[in-house]
Structures are given as structure tokens and as C-alpha cells.
Scaffold this motif. Structure first.
Motif, mmCIF file in Angstrom:
data_model
loop_
_atom_site.group_PDB
_atom_site.id
_atom_site.type_symbol
_atom_site.label_atom_id
_atom_site.label_comp_id
_atom_site.label_asym_id
_atom_site.label_seq_id
_atom_site.Cartn_x
_atom_site.Cartn_y
_atom_site.Cartn_z
ATOM 1 N N GLY A 181 0.785 -1.226 0.000
ATOM 2 C CA GLY A 181 0.000 0.000 0.000
ATOM 3 C C GLY A 181 0.820 1.281 0.000
ATOM 4 O O GLY A 181 2.037 1.270 0.145
ATOM 5 N N SER A 182 0.118 2.406 -0.160
ATOM 6 C CA SER A 182 0.778 3.701 -0.289
ATOM 7 C C SER A 182 1.502 4.115 0.991
ATOM 8 O O SER A 182 2.489 4.852 0.942
ATOM 9 N N ALA A 183 1.028 3.644 2.161
ATOM 10 C CA ALA A 183 1.724 3.970 3.407
ATOM 11 C C ALA A 183 3.112 3.342 3.429
ATOM 12 O O ALA A 183 4.093 3.977 3.853
ATOM 13 N N CYS A 184 3.226 2.108 2.951
ATOM 14 C CA CYS A 184 4.520 1.445 2.886
ATOM 15 C C CYS A 184 5.413 2.107 1.836
ATOM 16 O O CYS A 184 6.622 2.266 2.036
ATOM 17 N N THR A 185 4.813 2.524 0.718
ATOM 18 C CA THR A 185 5.569 3.231 -0.318
ATOM 19 C C THR A 185 6.135 4.531 0.238
ATOM 20 O O THR A 185 7.302 4.875 0.009
ATOM 21 N N ALA A 186 5.310 5.274 0.967
ATOM 22 C CA ALA A 186 5.763 6.526 1.580
ATOM 23 C C ALA A 186 6.834 6.254 2.640
ATOM 24 O O ALA A 186 7.786 7.025 2.783
ATOM 25 N N ALA A 187 6.697 5.163 3.382
ATOM 26 C CA ALA A 187 7.690 4.809 4.397
ATOM 27 C C ALA A 187 9.033 4.466 3.759
ATOM 28 O O ALA A 187 10.088 4.864 4.261
ATOM 29 N N TRP A 188 8.998 3.730 2.653
ATOM 30 C CA TRP A 188 10.236 3.400 1.933
ATOM 31 C C TRP A 188 10.894 4.667 1.411
ATOM 32 O O TRP A 188 12.113 4.810 1.463
ATOM 33 N N ALA A 189 10.085 5.612 0.934
ATOM 34 C CA ALA A 189 10.626 6.898 0.475
ATOM 35 C C ALA A 189 11.284 7.640 1.633
ATOM 36 O O ALA A 189 12.380 8.194 1.485
ATOM 37 N N SER A 190 10.637 7.644 2.783
ATOM 38 C CA SER A 190 11.178 8.325 3.963
ATOM 39 C C SER A 190 12.454 7.643 4.444
ATOM 40 O O SER A 190 13.456 8.299 4.746
ATOM 41 N N PHE A 191 12.421 6.320 4.522
ATOM 42 C CA PHE A 191 13.611 5.574 4.929
ATOM 43 C C PHE A 191 14.769 5.812 3.972
ATOM 44 O O PHE A 191 15.927 5.955 4.398
ATOM 45 N N SER A 192 14.473 5.855 2.681
ATOM 46 C CA SER A 192 15.536 6.058 1.689
ATOM 47 C C SER A 192 16.276 7.359 1.937
ATOM 48 O O SER A 192 17.506 7.438 1.776
ATOM 49 N N LYS A 193 15.544 8.403 2.325
ATOM 50 C CA LYS A 193 16.186 9.685 2.615
ATOM 51 C C LYS A 193 17.036 9.601 3.874
ATOM 52 O O LYS A 193 18.168 10.099 3.905
#
Length: 446
Positions: free
Chosen positions: A268-280
Motif C-alpha cells: 500500500g501507499s503507506a509502505c511506499t511513503a515509508a520506503w521513500a522516507s527511509f531512503s532519505k
């Protein structure tokens, strides 16, 4: 202009590495702010879907930039070795060939990136609710990517001759502008995700203009003369021979991370956003080891050109110690403050929960990444890039993709998915260090 290049073939090694790495580190931090500030502002102003859209483009962007960075690495090795050997005619050919090639490659990547962006977004199963925003951001970004490439290459020329300070000054200024443009375009003008992309491109244009102006005005050995801007075929062949394997490796590695995201998108989009945040958070976390490893590449390149092999060995030991101490401190801080790190990008509980899991899976193993990166840059400084490319592919691509393929078919649980990312580091380190020992014992110090 006054000479700013640094001869790393003499002087205290630890002091040289740190003095070179610190400006590089600060510059890398601010360069990461380009896309990170987009994520912070977008995530807090426009919400998790917009954050996921920006984050979903990160590895796609860096996959293509990673290919170009291989070209940049090859140029840096050629320039640093020519500088160390005092072969200034060869250095001039490398500088002008490098920048001419950058313009050509940049034009190609602009067109290529714009055309393939929707295809790649579909290929990684980008959630429907963020697809349009991700496509808009990606196309605008690629519209100005040539300026990012020109800045990185120009700064790479300066760093190859030991000057890491002036690229930093230009980057600091343009990064502050980027933050201002983000606030102006996203918060005040309400241009949405397109405003974040325009802010980044405009900042990149300014940083590229500054570094090119410096290269044209300097009186140093790497002076840029527009009338000499042409491709010297023998020099280009050498740059490609050194840089192409690394470019392929960087590109494939980032594409691998892009396809890792496909597995995260499933949750889901929450996990996608979390991966984006973690990547930073992840990118900021290993900037110190990136800076040290890049300083080692320049150090090794110059001393290899000067045939000071024992100095190279001592420099590697010093760099490893510095890298491990710095990454140990950072790992502990990031692990302990995982929730606070993710909450900078989003306050939504599901995003924070997924993001903390990503950080706790990766942070304890950063020291393995540090060692792997250091020995890879040593080999690149020596002009040997094929084996580091192969070992990087085995660790960062093959290992991660095989692991995810197997785990996703054994269980639908998210529990084991995040460990795919750090799993690549011990594999790459084991293979890379083994070859480093073999190569240096045979060719340098017996």
C-alpha cells in the motif's frame, strides 16, 4: 584565480583525507537536501500520496544518474592519475573530453528519461493513487537533468585535483535557494508536486552555472576553455574503459532498488511513503562513509600515478578506521531515533510504523556497507573497476532480488521483506575484499 588543487602524494594522510572528506560530506548533505526537502515539504503539505509519488521516483532518477556517475568516476580516475603524475596535457584532454561528453550524454538522458518514465512507473507497480503525480515529477526532473550532470562532473574535476571546498560553497548556496523555491512554489503558489520538481531543477541550473564559471576563470591546470571543448578519442576510450563498468553497476543497483520498491508497493501507499522516507534517512546516514571512500579514491589515484604504493596501503588503513568510527556513531543515533527520523516526513502512524521497521533492519549493518564502499573505491582509484562492478552486482542486485523473490513466494508477511536491503552488503564486502587482497598483493606490495 588562486590555485586550489591539493597534492595528496605528500603530507599527513589522516589530515589530508579528513580535510578533503569534510567539505565533500557537507556538500553531499546539501545535495541530498535537493530531493529530501521536496519530500519533507510535500509530505507535510500535500500528504502521504504526494510523498509516495516523490519517493517512488527517487531510485528511477538515480538509476539513470548512476549510469552517468560511472562516466564521472572514470573521468575522475583519469584526471587524478594525470594530476599525480604531473601530466598536465593529458589532464587538459580529460577535462574537455569529459565536459563535451557530459553535454551529449545529458541531452540523451533528458529525452530518454521523459519517454520511459511512465513505462517504468507501470513496471514497478506504482499505486494508481500516486501514478499521475509521480509521472509529472519525474518528467520535470528529467527536463533539467543535464544541469545536475554538469554540476556533478565539474565538481568531480575539482575534487580529482584535491579541491573539495569550492564545489561545497556553490552547493550550499544553491541548496538554500532550493529550499526557498520549494516554499515559494509548493507552499505559497500551491503548484503541488510540480512546484517541488521545478524548485529542484532551478537550483541545479544555478549550481551548474557556478561551477562552470569557476572552471573557465581559474588559472589552474584544469582550466576550461570553450574553444577546446571537444572529444579526444583515446582519452574517451580510457574514461569509458574505467567508468562504463561502474556506470552499469550503479545503474543496475538503483534499478534493483526500484524493483525492490515493487515488493513494498504491494503493501500500500503507506509502505511506499515509508520506503521513500527511509531512503532519505538512509542516504544521509551513509554520507560520511561515501565522503571518506571518495576521498580515498582520489588519494589512491594520485599516489598510484606517483607510484607511492606503500603510502596507498597506509592510507587505506587510516580511511577504514575513520569510516568505521563515524558510521558506528551514526548507526547508533539513527537506530535510537528511528521514529523521530521518519516523522520528519510524515506524521501518519502507518508510515511511521513501516519506516521504523526499515531503519531497524538496516542501521545495525551500516559498517558492512562502509567497508564494502571503501574497498570498491580503492580499486576504482587504481583504475580497476570491472571486479568492483561484478561484486556490487552480486551483492546489491542478485542477492536482494533472489531473496525477495523467494520470500514473497513463501509468505505474504511484511516481516522478512525489509532485510533484503542490508543483505547485499556482506555479500559485496566478502567478494570485494577477497579480490582487493589478491590484486594488491600481486600488483602493488607483494
Amino acid at each position: 584565480m588562486q590555485t586550489k588543487s591539493v597534492d595528496m602524494t605528500q603530507g599527513n594522510i589522516a589530515s589530508l583525507l579528513v580535510r578533503f572528506a569534510v567539505p565533500l560530506l557537507i556538500g553531499n548533505v546539501f545535495q541530498q537536501l535537493y530531493n529530501t526537502v521536496d519530500c519533507v515539504i510535500v509530505g507535510n503539505v500535500l500528504g502521504k500520496d504526494a510523498l509516495g509519488a516523490v519517493g517512488s521516483t527517487t531510485h528511477i532518477i538515480w538509476a539513470l544518474i548512476g549510469f552517468f556517475n560511472g562516466f564521472s568516476t572514470g573521468a575522475g580516475v583519469v584526471i587524478s592519475q594525470a594530476f599525480g603524475a604531473k601530466k598536465y596535457d593529458d589532464l587538459q584532454k580529460a577535462v574537455h573530453t569529459t565536459l563535451a561528453g557530459t553535454l551529449i550524454l545529458g541531452a540523451f538522458m533528458t529525452v530518454f528519461g521523459i519517454v520511459v518514465s511512465p513505462l517504468i512507473l507501470r513496471l514497478i507497480s506504482t499505486p494508481a493513487e500516486i501514478f499521475v503525480q509521480a509521472d509529472v515529477y519525474l518528467k520535470i526532473y528529467f527536463g533539467g537533468i543535464v544541469f545536475l550532470m554538469l554540476y556533478n562532473m565539474g565538481a568531480g574535476i575539482l575534487r580529482a585535483t584535491g579541491d573539495s571546498k569550492r564545489p561545497l560553497y556553490f552547493l550550499l548556496f544553491s541548496s538554500v535557494l532550493n529550499i526557498g523555491f520549494d516554499v515559494l512554489f509548493v507552499v505559497l503558489f500551491r503548484w503541488g508536486i510540480a512546484g517541488a520538481a521545478y524548485a529542484t531543477v532551478l537550483a541545479e541550473i544555478i549550481s551548474a552555472a557556478f561551477v562552470l564559471y569557476l572552471l573557465m576563470r581559474t588559472d589552474d591546470v584544469y582550466k576550461l576553455r570553450l574553444r577546446k571543448l571537444q572529444i579526444d578519442i583515446p582519452t574517451l576510450k580510457r574514461i569509458i574503459a574505467i567508468g562504463l563498468p561502474g556506470g552499469i553497476s550503479g545503474s543496475i543497483t538503483y534499478f534493483s532498488n526500484t524493483f525492490m520498491q515493487r515488493y513494498f508497493n504491494y503493501f500500500g501507499s503507506a509502505c511506499t511513503a515509508a520506503w521513500a522516507s527511509f531512503s532519505k534517512v538512509d542516504q544521509f546516514s551513509y554520507l560520511p562513509m561515501t565522503s571518506i571512500s571518495f576521498s580515498v579514491a582520489t588519494f589512491v589515484g594520485q599516489n598510484y600515478g606517483a607510484k607511492q604504493y606503500e603510502r596507498i596501503r597506509h592510507g587505506i588503513r587510516v580511511a577504514v578506521r575513520i569510516g568505521l568510527v563515524s558510521i558506528g556513531i551514526i548507526s547508533a543515533i539513527v537506530f535510537a531515533c528511528a521514529e523521530q527520523c521518519i516523522s520528519l516526513f510524515s506524521r501518519e502512524p502507518d508510515v511511521i510504523r513501516f519506516g521504523v521497521i526499515f531503519i531497524h533492519a538496516a542501521a545495525p549493518w551500516y559498517f558492512l556497507c562502509c567497508l564494502s564502499m571503501t574497498y570498491s573505491q580503492v580499486m576504482r582509484g587504481l583504475g580497476n573497476v570491472v571486479v568492483p562492478t561484478v561484486t556490487g552486482f552480486c551483492g546489491f542486485v542478485a542477492t536482494r532480488q533472489i531473496y525477495l523473490f523467494v520470500v514473497s513466494r513463501v509468505t505474504d508477511s511484511f516481516t522478512f521483506i525489509p532485510y533484503a536491503y542490508p543483505l547485499g552488503w556482506p555479500v559485496a564486502l566478502g567478494l570485494g575484499y577477497s579480490y582487493y587482497r589478491y590484486y594488491t598483493k600481486r600488483h602493488l606490495w607483494g
